[in-house]
Enzyme design. Structure first.
Site, PDB file in Angstrom:
ATOM      1  N   ARG A  22      35.696  34.708  36.973  1.00 38.58           N
ATOM      2  CA  ARG A  22      35.225  34.784  35.590  1.00 38.58           C
ATOM      3  C   ARG A  22      33.995  33.931  35.334  1.00 38.58           C
ATOM      4  NH1 ARG A  22      36.095  30.910  31.953  1.00 38.58           N
ATOM      5  NH2 ARG A  22      37.547  29.912  33.404  1.00 38.58           N
ATOM      6  N   TYR A  30      47.988  25.852  24.508  1.00 37.02           N
ATOM      7  CA  TYR A  30      49.215  25.142  24.895  1.00 37.02           C
ATOM      8  C   TYR A  30      49.973  24.494  23.734  1.00 37.02           C
ATOM      9  CZ  TYR A  30      47.136  25.562  29.562  1.00 37.02           C
ATOM     10  OH  TYR A  30      46.576  26.045  30.711  1.00 37.02           O
ATOM     11  N   SER A  76      46.519  30.218  37.912  1.00 41.87           N
ATOM     12  CA  SER A  76      45.166  29.983  38.411  1.00 41.87           C
ATOM     13  C   SER A  76      45.004  28.495  38.657  1.00 41.87           C
ATOM     14  CB  SER A  76      44.139  30.470  37.381  1.00 41.87           C
ATOM     15  OG  SER A  76      42.814  30.165  37.797  1.00 41.87           O
ATOM     16  N   ASP A 104      42.467  25.574  39.930  1.00 43.99           N
ATOM     17  CA  ASP A 104      41.226  24.924  40.351  1.00 43.99           C
ATOM     18  C   ASP A 104      41.661  23.727  41.194  1.00 43.99           C
ATOM     19  OD1 ASP A 104      38.965  23.365  40.633  1.00 43.99           O
ATOM     20  OD2 ASP A 104      38.426  23.358  38.516  1.00 43.99           O
TER      21      ASP A 104
END
Length: 366
Positions: free
Chosen positions: A26, A130, A244, A246
């Site tokens: 993205r 969140y 996902s 990182d």
């Protein structure tokens, strides 16, 4: 050395370098990616803050408090020196005002977030991410607000063997309203009864090698003493799920953040933190993190630090501070109070014996 966590993390970095495939993403940065990995850590071996590079401890604590407050506006973050969501907020701001309409630069944008409440209420909010999902889901038909954290705490107190001790941030009806869909999208906790030997080791930590002998001599009396001193009867583990990852910048934060959440929940409900588990989906290194990952792999870990939580002025059942069990529900309500959060940041949550290698800088992809 008990620091197996840094070694697991270094092995994961090496796994990505050895077995990863090239993928676009993205952000346009590009990644090397593997799928389906796991991190496991015994909390008794130390607090899970990596030592092979210096971690921004306060930044991580501020972000977790922000989640627990039910907050979705970056003002609390930037006011407390946490800037990890600035890029996402600024990118959203540019989308709304347009790059051709003389927008503020990012420094001007953050300064205005700090000083202009009307501006921050509009452009500082990141949507129903969140904090909203954890603490204030609105049910549209009956107009009820569901607080998943409060529900979790109540269930831990009344039904600790439940298989429904879960908090979910992946609200499919609101994903398109979020500046970024949740990367770590849910967590589950699990409790078990402590054995008499385990409780005795907590009661008498300096004589653990004699625990078997002590249990044979006056066990009933010792267990009565443990009850009188409010020694925990259960251990609690936490497992989070992440779509996902990182791996270089984000994952070290995620590990420590969920470790701290586990410690806070355990303290509030008087249980012993047991195991921390991360289930990881798309585990990737951004292309501009490759050399940094190689540098970290070559470093020798230090011992993990210790976490100290001071609950002297936290809400207690019966109202008298420092006496008897904590009022766990009121503890999590208190996170919404600015003064309580200030005490947590300045005094109540302290890290000790943290030794690490220097910081390794890497760009954040938004």
């Amino acid at each position: 050395m008990n620091n197996k966590l840094d070694k697991q993390y270094q092995d994961l970095l090496q796994d990505i370098l050895d077995n990863g495939i090239t993928k676009q993403d993205r952000t346009g940065t590009g990644t090397t990616s593997v799928f389906g990995r796991q991190i496991r850590h015994k909390m008794s071996e130390g607090f899970p803050l990596l030592t092979t590079k210096k971690m921004a401890w306060k930044t991580m604590v501020v972000e977790l408090l922000w989640f627990l407050r039910g907050d979705t506006n970056i003002k609390f973050l930037v006011d407390n020196g946490c800037n990890i969501w600035n890029g996402d907020a600024y990118k959203d701001y540019l989308k709304w005002v347009g790059v051709n309409n003389n927008p503020l630069n990012i420094k001007e944008f953050i300064d205005k977030i700090k000083t202009d409440s009307d501006f921050s209420s509009v452009y500082g909010d990141l949507g129903p991410i969140y904090g909203k999902q954890w603490r204030r889901i609105l049910m549209p038909f009956d107009m009820m607000v569901i607080d998943q954290i409060t529900n979790l705490i109540n269930d831990l107190k009344t039904n600790p063997d439940s298989r429904r001790l879960m908090v979910n941030a992946w609200n499919v009806g609101e994903i398109d309203q979020m500046v970024l869909p949740p990367c770590h999208y849910g967590f589950q906790v699990y409790t078990r009864e402590l054995s008499e030997k385990e409780r005795l080791q907590i009661l008498l930590p300096n004589v653990t090698e004699q625990a078997d002998g002590l249990m044979a001599f006056g066990l009933e009396l010792l267990m009565k003493k443990a009850d009188e001193q409010n020694i925990p009867t259960r251990a609690i583990s936490l497992m989070w799920n992440q779509r996902s990852v990182d791996t270089f910048l984000g994952l070290p934060f995620n590990i420590a953040s969920y470790g701290l959440l586990l410690e806070i929940i355990a303290t509030s409900v008087n249980m012993v933190p047991d195991e921390l588990i991360g289930n990881l989906g798309d585990v990737h290194l951004y292309n501009n993190h490759i050399e940094q990952a190689k540098e970290q792999i070559g470093r020798e870990p230090f011992e993990l630090p210790k976490l100290n939580i001071n609950t002297e002025f936290w809400p207690y059942e019966g109202g008298e501070c420092g006496v008897g069990p904590l009022d766990a529900v009121k503890v999590f309500e208190a996170f919404k109070d600015d003064n309580f959060c200030k005490c947590l940041l300045e005094e109540d949550i302290q890290l000790s014996n943290y030794q690490s290698h220097p910081t390794i800088k890497a760009p954040l992809s938004n």
